[in-house]
Scaffold this active site. Structure first.
Site, PDB file in Angstrom:
ATOM      1  N   HIS A   1       0.834  -1.204   0.000  1.00 18.78           N
ATOM      2  CA  HIS A   1       0.000   0.000   0.000  1.00 18.78           C
ATOM      3  C   HIS A   1       0.875   1.264   0.000  1.00 18.78           C
ATOM      4  CE1 HIS A   1      -3.753   2.226   1.063  1.00 18.78           C
ATOM      5  NE2 HIS A   1      -2.850   3.106   1.438  1.00 18.78           N
ATOM      6  N   GLU A   2       1.802   1.338   0.952  1.00 14.15           N
ATOM      7  CA  GLU A   2       2.629   2.537   1.055  1.00 14.15           C
ATOM      8  C   GLU A   2       3.581   2.668  -0.131  1.00 14.15           C
ATOM      9  OE1 GLU A   2       1.558   4.650   3.025  1.00 14.15           O
ATOM     10  OE2 GLU A   2       0.358   3.323   4.246  1.00 14.15           O
TER      11      GLU A   2
ATOM     12  N   HIS B   1       3.678   6.418  -6.860  1.00 14.51           N
ATOM     13  CA  HIS B   1       2.855   7.484  -7.428  1.00 14.51           C
ATOM     14  C   HIS B   1       3.645   8.798  -7.400  1.00 14.51           C
ATOM     15  CE1 HIS B   1      -1.442   9.427  -7.319  1.00 14.51           C
ATOM     16  NE2 HIS B   1      -0.707   9.912  -8.280  1.00 14.51           N
TER      17      HIS B   1
ATOM     18  N   HIS C   1       1.803   4.376  -2.948  1.00 17.80           N
ATOM     19  CA  HIS C   1       1.818   5.844  -2.814  1.00 17.80           C
ATOM     20  C   HIS C   1       3.189   6.397  -3.217  1.00 17.80           C
ATOM     21  CE1 HIS C   1      -2.025   6.549  -0.990  1.00 17.80           C
ATOM     22  NE2 HIS C   1      -1.790   5.820   0.072  1.00 17.80           N
TER      23      HIS C   1
END
Ligand SMILES: [Zn+2]
Length: 263
Positions: A194-195, A201, A198
């Site tokens: 998940h992290e 991104h 990010h």
């Protein structure tokens, strides 16, 4: 400022259109999920009473009995899987997977850090340095709870800065093992994926205007939208094959699971 309330002001820059739409969404979600939640509560309560709990199950009992029920129903115990998710082997596997998916190369670099357990990597694509990533994954005293990603440097070559590569950090709180037979440090892949989603991104954005690039380039209620897709990849057998190796035997988790199912 022409808004009736704070919710309207907050939503003016977000994907949701109105406070009413948000409230309706939440109410609808509650109506739809309640029957399933009640069913699961009943099942867990019954199981807890059968296995010795005198009163009805309370919120603080849920995790304990859910783990016991899982063990009984599926013969699955989280502790049995931890040796497959040793920190360094998961990180290496994740990088191998990202090389396949985004053609990224990661190289560990020695630079000053705020704690000896922090590791730092440079990201390359076709030999060009495109960014730097800090990983601070271990729980320790005095560290803020939870997991998050943030940025230090944005891609901003238009301002004539010499070093314009973006820089990001992922922080988590994976606890140290409580049993001697477990590896020195294990990872919850869901959180790491998940992290990292990010962070990528941020690091892979090619938009040079800082106020609309990277995580600033999407509305705040949309910044999580792509994450479940990236996160869910960790379950894919082909991805599991990349990183889930037993830290002592070197056997792959997927292989072990298939063997278990066959037997
Ligand atoms: Zn997130």
């Amino acid at each position: 400022m022409g808004f009736k309330n704070y919710a309207e002001l907050s939503l003016s820059k977000k994907m949701a259109e109105s406070p009413q739409q948000v409230i309706s969404f939440l109410r609808e979600l509650a109506v739809k999920s309640r029957p399933q939640a009640e069913k699961e509560y009943e099942q867990l309560n019954q199981f807890a009473r059968e296995t010795g709990l005198k009163d009805d199950i309370q919120a603080y009992d849920f995790a304990y009995y859910a783990e016991k029920l899982k063990k009984q129903q599926f013969n699955v115990n989280d502790e049995d899987y931890k040796p497959y998710f040793e920190k360094n082997s998961v990180i290496k596997g994740l990088f191998r997977f990202l090389k396949k998916l985004f053609k990224l190369d990661f190289e560990e670099v020695k630079v000053p850090v705020w704690h000896p357990t922090v590791s730092v990597f440079h990201l390359y694509r076709k030999g060009n340095l495109i960014g730097r990533l800090y990983l601070d994954l271990e729980a320790r005293k005095g560290k803020r709870d939870g997991a998050w990603m943030d940025e230090w440097v944005r891609l901003s070559p238009q301002y004539g800065r010499k070093n314009s590569s973006p820089c990001s950090f992922c922080v988590a709180n994976f606890p140290l093992p409580h049993r001697i037979d477990l590896p020195p440090q294990t990872i919850r892949c869901e959180t790491l994926f998940h992290e990292m989603g990010h962070a990528l991104h941020h690091l892979l954005s090619r938009v040079e205007e800082p106020f609309v690039s990277r995580i600033s380039g999407v509305e705040w209620d949309a910044v999580e939208v792509s994450l479940p897709v990236f996160r869910s990849l960790r379950h894919e057998p082909s991805v599991l094959k990349e990183f889930a190796y037993h830290y002592k035997t070197g056997k792959n988790f997927q292989h072990q699971k298939e063997m278990k199912l066959k037997s």
